[in-house]
Structure formats: C-alpha cells, structure tokens
Design an enzyme around this catalytic site. Structure first.
Site, PDB file in Angstrom:
ATOM      1  N   ARG A  11       0.844  -1.192   0.000  1.00 13.85           N
ATOM      2  CA  ARG A  11       0.000   0.000   0.000  1.00 13.85           C
ATOM      3  C   ARG A  11       0.882   1.246   0.000  1.00 13.85           C
ATOM      4  O   ARG A  11       1.772   1.386   0.841  1.00 13.85           O
ATOM      5  CB  ARG A  11      -0.899  -0.019   1.237  1.00 13.85           C
ATOM      6  CG  ARG A  11      -1.979   1.047   1.257  1.00 13.85           C
ATOM      7  CD  ARG A  11      -2.739   0.955   2.567  1.00 13.85           C
ATOM      8  NE  ARG A  11      -3.895   1.837   2.594  1.00 13.85           N
ATOM      9  CZ  ARG A  11      -4.609   2.095   3.688  1.00 13.85           C
ATOM     10  NH1 ARG A  11      -4.271   1.531   4.842  1.00 13.85           N
ATOM     11  NH2 ARG A  11      -5.645   2.897   3.633  1.00 13.85           N
ATOM     12  N   ILE A  12       0.634   2.138  -0.914  1.00 11.60           N
ATOM     13  CA  ILE A  12       1.428   3.361  -1.025  1.00 11.60           C
ATOM     14  C   ILE A  12       0.743   4.449  -0.199  1.00 11.60           C
ATOM     15  O   ILE A  12      -0.351   4.902  -0.525  1.00 11.60           O
ATOM     16  CB  ILE A  12       1.573   3.800  -2.493  1.00 11.60           C
ATOM     17  CG1 ILE A  12       2.153   2.650  -3.332  1.00 11.60           C
ATOM     18  CG2 ILE A  12       2.426   5.044  -2.593  1.00 11.60           C
ATOM     19  CD1 ILE A  12       3.516   2.172  -2.877  1.00 11.60           C
ATOM     20  N   ASN A  25       1.773   7.659   0.503  1.00 11.55           N
ATOM     21  CA  ASN A  25       1.789   8.977  -0.138  1.00 11.55           C
ATOM     22  C   ASN A  25       2.450   8.824  -1.501  1.00 11.55           C
ATOM     23  O   ASN A  25       3.676   8.773  -1.602  1.00 11.55           O
ATOM     24  CB  ASN A  25       2.568   9.979   0.719  1.00 11.55           C
ATOM     25  CG  ASN A  25       2.537  11.390   0.151  1.00 11.55           C
ATOM     26  OD1 ASN A  25       2.254  11.604  -1.021  1.00 11.55           O
ATOM     27  ND2 ASN A  25       2.832  12.370   0.982  1.00 11.55           N
ATOM     28  N   LYS A  36       4.924  -1.443   2.341  1.00 14.26           N
ATOM     29  CA  LYS A  36       6.297  -1.913   2.307  1.00 14.26           C
ATOM     30  C   LYS A  36       7.212  -0.715   2.073  1.00 14.26           C
ATOM     31  O   LYS A  36       6.824   0.252   1.435  1.00 14.26           O
ATOM     32  CB  LYS A  36       6.495  -2.935   1.184  1.00 14.26           C
ATOM     33  CG  LYS A  36       5.635  -4.189   1.325  1.00 14.26           C
ATOM     34  CD  LYS A  36       5.821  -5.130   0.149  1.00 14.26           C
ATOM     35  CE  LYS A  36       4.986  -6.394   0.301  1.00 14.26           C
ATOM     36  NZ  LYS A  36       5.153  -7.316  -0.849  1.00 14.26           N
ATOM     37  N   GLU A  80      14.885   1.519  -0.538  1.00 11.70           N
ATOM     38  CA  GLU A  80      15.906   0.693  -1.181  1.00 11.70           C
ATOM     39  C   GLU A  80      15.447   0.046  -2.478  1.00 11.70           C
ATOM     40  O   GLU A  80      16.246  -0.143  -3.399  1.00 11.70           O
ATOM     41  CB  GLU A  80      16.384  -0.402  -0.215  1.00 11.70           C
ATOM     42  CG  GLU A  80      17.573  -0.010   0.630  1.00 11.70           C
ATOM     43  CD  GLU A  80      17.186   0.606   1.965  1.00 11.70           C
ATOM     44  OE1 GLU A  80      18.084   0.922   2.761  1.00 11.70           O
ATOM     45  OE2 GLU A  80      15.979   0.798   2.205  1.00 11.70           O
TER      46      GLU A  80
END
Length: 739
Positions: A629-630, A632, A702, A706
């Site tokens: 889930r993003i 922002n 997540k 990186e």
C-alpha cells in the site's frame, strides 16, 4: 471536508521549513559561548604516533585546548565490548584511545577555539611524528586470504540445497562470470556535525546528525558513563544520510569529550574530505557459476562473494540472499567471505548488499538468457520464484509478474530487437536492458504517543528520524486518517530522545514500524473518543459497538448510516476540558515470521552509447514497483526517483579510488567523486503496481527507500551490452571500458 489521507499525493508538511531555511540541522543550532572544534587526521594508514606537538597551536590567543591521546580525560569509559545499535561484530574504533594508527585519515587530535577559523588554523599547526608500519589496502591481492567471519552482522549464507556441483557439471548450458565494484561513499548534502550544549547542571543537550537519536543517546551514556537523564539528543532534520548516519561518527565523541572537559558548548562539523574517513560501501568481488537446461530452466547456481572490511570489525552485507529470493533454482551453493584491510569499517549504504548482489546476479542472468537465445523477461518468468528458497517460506505477497507486464508495456519492450548493436540512432548505439529486484519489507518494535487536545488538535510523537524520506508527512497522514481529522490539525514530532522509543531509520522499515505504532496509538484515542461520544446527550451511538463506527471528516459515524454521527468536538466536550493522552508499543504480529516479506521491482532502461567516444547516456527509465500500500504517492515517487538517479551513479560514475601506496582514498571530494547531475538524468517514469498485503503490517505498506535502486545498475549494464555487444562486469562502466 474529506479527511481521507492515506493514498493521497500530499505535499511534505515540513517542506516550507526546508525551502525557507527555517529547518535547522545539527550544525546550525547556535547557543551562547559556543566553541568550535576542528579534527586533525592522520597522514599515514598504519603505524604509531611517536610524537605529537601541539605547542604552536596552544600559543594562539583564543585556542582553548588541543585534545590528543596524551591528554584525553581519564574519566572517559572506553569499553571494547560496548557496541552502538548498528555496530558489526568486533571492537568499535575509539577516537584518541592510544597512539596506534589503524587507517588513513584517522582522527588523532582535536583543536578547539573561540572561532571556527581559529580552530582550523590551530589544527594546521599540530605537528605529528609517525613510526609508519607496512599497511595493506590492496583488495585484489588479499582475496585469496579471505576468511569466513565467526559472526555475520548480516549476509550469512543459507545452507546449500540440492547438489549444485553435480547439477552444474551436467547442465546443458553453462556460464561463469566475475563481477566487481569499487568502494563507494555516501556523500549526503549535509556533512556530519554535532553541536553539544553544556548545561549549568552538567547535563548535555546534543544536536547530532544521526538516523536515530536513541543510538546517539545510548552511545553517549555508555561511552562517558553518564545517566540517561543527563543527556538529551535532538535531530529534527537530517540533510541526507543513506546509511552514513546509522552509527554515531567520531565528531560526536570528540564534541562531547571537549564539552565535558571545557565545560562549555562545542560544535564540530566535518569537512567533505573528512566524510571519506569513515564508512563506505565495501569493495566487492563476486564469482557466479550458472547452469541451465536447453529450454532455459535454471538447474544450478554457485555464488562466491568477497567483500572488504576493516581489521577491527567484521562488516558483512546481504549479498548472497538474492538468488534464493528472486529465482527458482533446484541446486545452489552460496558463500560469503571477508577481506580484512587497513581501512575504516565499511557501513550500510542505500540497499546494502542488495545493490551489490542484485547487480551481479541480474547481469549474470542476462548473460545466461542471451546465451540461451531467450528474451530476458521470458527467462525470468521461466524461473519465477514462488517462495523464498533460503528459508523455505512463501511470500506474504508478490506482484512481480505485474511489474514485468506494466513496465514492459509502458517501455515498449515488445519493439526490442534482441541482437546486440542492432538498434542505432546516428552515431549512437541504442541499448534496451532490464533487471528485477527485491528488498526486505521488515517491521520492528516501536512506540508512539498521541495527545488529542480539547480543541481537537492532535500531536503524535515517536523518537524516529526523517532523513529526507518524508517521515513527517506520512506519519501525519496515518494519524489524520485514523482519527478522521484534517491534516492541518495534526502535528507529528520526531528526532528527540525524550520521545517514545523507536529504532534507527534504515532498511526501508520506518513506515512499517513507526507507522504501525502511530496507527495503534491513534486507535487507542479512537476507543476513548467513542466512549465519550456515547455519553453525549441523545447520542445516536449509545447502543453501537466500536466495530460499527468509523471516523471521518471530524465525526464519529455509524458505518451503515453515516448520517447518524457525533462530532469529535462534541465528544471531547465530555472530557471535562482534559486532553486524551495515550502511548503504545507495537511489534510484529504473531505468524508474520512464517512468511518472506519483500517489495519487488522491474526496471527497464534505454541507453545511448556514442560509438566513437564510448560515452553512455541513460535516456529512458521505467521503474515498476510492487511496494504494498502506497501511503503517499508523491513522496513515494520521489523515493523511487532518487533510487533511479543513484542507480545511474552506481552503474556509470561512482568510484572511490584507493591509492594502495598511501593507503588512502584519493578522490575525496565532489570534484573527483562523480555523482549524477541534472544533465545525466532524463526521462524517468515510476509505476506503482497495486499490491495488497495483510501480513506485512497492519498498514499493508512496504518500504520504498531501497527497492528503487537495486535493479537499476544491472538494467543499465544489460542495456550497455545490448547496445555495444560488449559485456562490462566491473562497475562503474566508464568509457575506457567500452572503447
């Protein structure tokens, strides 16, 4: 007034402070009676200090002291066994401990004066006589003497599976290759600095450049035998760190030492050259042996890794875990050895181990696919991993196939002619390459506090950091949405050791870790508000259950009848003018460790290589990311863009050059250590693939710091091969390697 915040592209809540200069960094906090320290660094790489003469410096009016190993305070506690929160196995370096020199540019003295200019001049007058000893910084010459450490801080190879030697011998198609990259340095915009404020009661307020104030706090109280309440660490803004701020660096120790001894406030800011005197991505060599069937099925894989470390600590990275994560291979053997050199201990640098290991793995796989006559995506799909073979665990979620599909479609991959040197534009050879990657989606334990004032303003706090990633903003969004408040009514506080405990900001785990704590503490406030809302006269929620309500637009509503609601303001009125205050600690849920938790990426790159000059230009990049889930999309996109830019640097530019005769990194400034500039970065497109994960953490998010970099360098290297027909296995890919 909709208060949905998660998933909304949101400007940084701290953005105005940064662009107006109101945001203060560690070296910018001015206090009365501030003294300045300048570090003297060793001129040799190994040996002893026979004599150190500070007399000329001390003759200067305004010079307060020059600290060396000869006059350092005896009360300082030098415990070899104490390790900071990010220390690898071994005995950490302790500044001014004795007359021994362990590495070039080692701090050997500190000049403290009333002004910075005077301190710098005084430092230049310190005269040192050395007894030099033979040093060894030659990585290649020592590979055969590499050793298996007694303990890995990370990167411990998994046990071999299958029969790799037998399978490799019997494989129809084989490939062997050696892949290397030189040392690389972080070079954040903000240099490392510490401002130590001496308080009248002998307490210290410390402003430090650090990726976690609790690490600085613990370091000081242990190194100087102080009580926790005697030290207050503050780090509200960090001007980039990329791993260089995970460990307290030597300017902190020296500033605290000077402040305690002189009983006044002291600031030390390292120079750009001194930034090359501690920590770096270690020089690494990797040997791959691959075997496949004629139809492209991966039958055997062997990977042998050799990476540099210091003589006093065994630093290792997750270089060898990626074959078992990214590919389905029946037989594998992975080894990881260290090469001890007379250098400072390497340090985590954006995607440590992943940037290194995935580069070599993905280049080797591209070579094997070409040898098989297979499209690189077809080859990867043929060997797609449905579980983490290192630990024999299923993935909590994995949308890598969709990353391939969406990335390839946006890039136009179907138009690619697979033959090297087949695509050109004038005197430029055109190359299209791709690679995929993964990065761990971990969660750690963290605490958070929430205070909802009677006027409806919410303050949430945790002792985490914001190293430029947008932590202030996403935590504000999580808190605002959880309580149905507008963003402007929420303040998030971080970077202060007096706040609830949080781990270091690193490893792409802050949203997962601290975000979960923020959501949890706001849920506690929700429960209290619900109880108060039920006490409101004629409340439509009197007989409702907590699971029946939702918080939206400043109201507590029934889910099945949103018109029945109580405002948060009305509920707060029932609390007799008192604030609602809650604090929680959160940790990974039971059963989470039964799954392999990773974000995934697929990167597609176009390069143009000048056929006559060998210059490489990255003209197009499409980065498809499966990151859960993003929270922002705006700051998330910036994270991936930053990773892509850095990946260009890793592939084509970054190279810290060691002079083995001197044992010193020679290009220790931004004039000669090359990083991408605006002219190097062209069309970059970021795609976030929809991914739902109920296991990774309650937010389903997540980390993204990186995953944006790990597959960029190999995609560029593979594109360079496609353009030129020449396979470069040593980074960076400079024009001399192509001519």
């Amino acid at each position: 007034m909709k208060t949905d915040q998660i998933g909304k592209p949101t400007n940084r809540v701290d953005g105005r402070l940064k662009v107006t200069g109101e945001a203060k960094y560690a070296g910018e906090f001015n206090v009365p009676n501030l003294a300045y320290g300048v570090v003297v660094n060793s001129a040799i790489a190994k040996g002893k200090i026979k004599k150190i003469d500070t007399s000329k410096a001390l003759e200067l009016n305004g010079v307060l002291e020059v600290f060396t190993h000869e006059n350092r305070p005896g009360y300082v506690w030098f415990d070899k066994n104490y390790k900071d929160m990010d220390a690898p196995p071994g005995s950490p370096f302790r500044p001014l401990y004795d007359n021994e020199v362990k590495f070039s540019m080692q701090p050997i003295a500190l000049a403290v004066a009333e002004t910075f200019e005077l301190a710098r001049y005084a430092a230049s007058l310190v005269q040192v006589e050395y007894e030099a000893a033979p040093h060894d910084t030659d990585f290649e010459a020592n590979i055969e003497r590499a050793y298996v450490p007694e303990e890995y801080n990370s990167g411990e190879p998994p046990e071999p599976w299958g029969k790799p030697d037998e399978a490799l011998a019997n494989a129809a198609v084989k490939l062997e290759g050696a892949y290397t990259h030189s040392s690389q340095h972080h070079n954040p915009m903000e240099m490392h600095a510490s401002t130590v404020v001496w308080e009248e009661d002998s307490k210290l307020t410390v402003y430090d450049k650090i990726q976690g104030v609790m690490n600085t706090h613990q370091y000081i109280i242990h190194a100087f035998s102080m009580q926790p309440e005697e030290v207050h660490v503050i780090s509200p803004f960090v001007g980039g760190a990329f791993g260089s701020g995970l460990r307290p660096q030597y300017q902190l120790f020296l500033a605290v030492l000077a402040a305690r001894e002189l009983k006044r406030s002291v600031r030390i800011t390292l120079t750009r050259q001194q930034m090359f005197s501690f920590g770096h991505r270690p020089k690494t060599a990797q040997r791959f042996s691959l075997g496949a069937s004629k139809d492209g099925k991966l039958e055997a894989l062997k990977q042998d890794v050799f990476a540099e470390t210091s003589r006093f600590e065994d630093y290792s990275e997750d270089v060898v875990i990626w074959p078992g994560v990214l590919y389905n291979v029946k037989n594998a053997k992975l080894t990881h050895k260290l090469v001890g050199l007379d250098v400072y201990t390497p340090l985590d640098m954006r995607a440590p181990g992943g940037t290194t290991g995935i580069f070599a793995l993905e280049c080797a796989m591209d070579e094997l696919a070409f040898k098989l006559g297979m499209d690189p995506i077809e080859f990867r799909l043929k060997n797609y991993s449905e579980k983490d073979q290192n630990e024999d665990k299923p993935f909590s979620s994995k949308e890598l196939r969709e990353c391939y599909r969406q990335g390839a479609e946006k890039f136009g991959w179907e138009k690619r002619n697979p033959e090297p040197r087949s695509m050109r534009e004038g005197h430029n050879l055109i190359g299209w390459g791709m690679a995929h990657g993964a990065w761990e989606a971990n969660q750690a334990e963290a605490s958070a506090k929430a205070v909802l004032e009677p006027d409806g303003k919410l303050t949430v706090s945790s002792a985490t950091a914001d190293i430029g990633t947008g932590t202030y903003t996403v935590m504000t969004q999580i808190a605002a949405e959880t309580l149905g408040l507008p963003l402007e009514d929420v303040i998030f506080k971080l970077g202060d050791s007096s706040l609830p405990d949080a781990p270091l900001e690193g490893g792409s785990k802050t949203v997962s870790t601290v975000g979960t704590a923020v959501k949890s503490v706001c849920n506690k406030v929700r429960e209290k508000l619900f109880e108060l809302a039920q006490q409101v006269a004629d409340s439509p929620l009197t007989h409702a259950k907590f699971v029946d309500i939702t918080f939206e637009d400043g109201q507590i509503r029934l889910k099945n009848d949103p018109f029945k609601a109580v405002s948060i303001a009305a509920a707060l009125n029932q609390n007799q003018g008192k604030a609602i205050e809650e604090e929680v600690s959160s940790k990974p849920a039971d059963g989470q460790s039964d799954y392999a938790r990773y974000a995934h990426s697929a990167t597609f790159v176009e390069v143009k290589v000048d056929e006559d000059l060998g210059t490489v230009k990255v003209t197009r990049v499409v980065s498809a990311i499966a990151g859960g889930r993003i929270i922002n999309p705006k700051t998330a996109r910036s994270q991936i863009l930053g990773g892509v830019v850095w990946g260009i640097g890793v592939a084509l530019e970054e190279d810290t050059v060691m002079d083995n005769n001197l044992g010193r990194f020679m290009n220790h400034d931004l004039d000669k250590y090359h990083i991408p500039v605006n002219a190097d970065v062209h069309d970059v497109e970021v795609i976030f693939v929809e991914e739902h994960d109920s296991i990774v953490n309650p937010l389903g998010a997540k980390g993204l710091g990186e995953i944006g970099i790990v597959s960029v360098a190999p995609a560029i290297a593979n594109a360079v091969f496609h353009a030129t027909g020449k396979r470069v296995r040593e980074l960076p890919i400079t024009l001399d390697k192509l001519l």
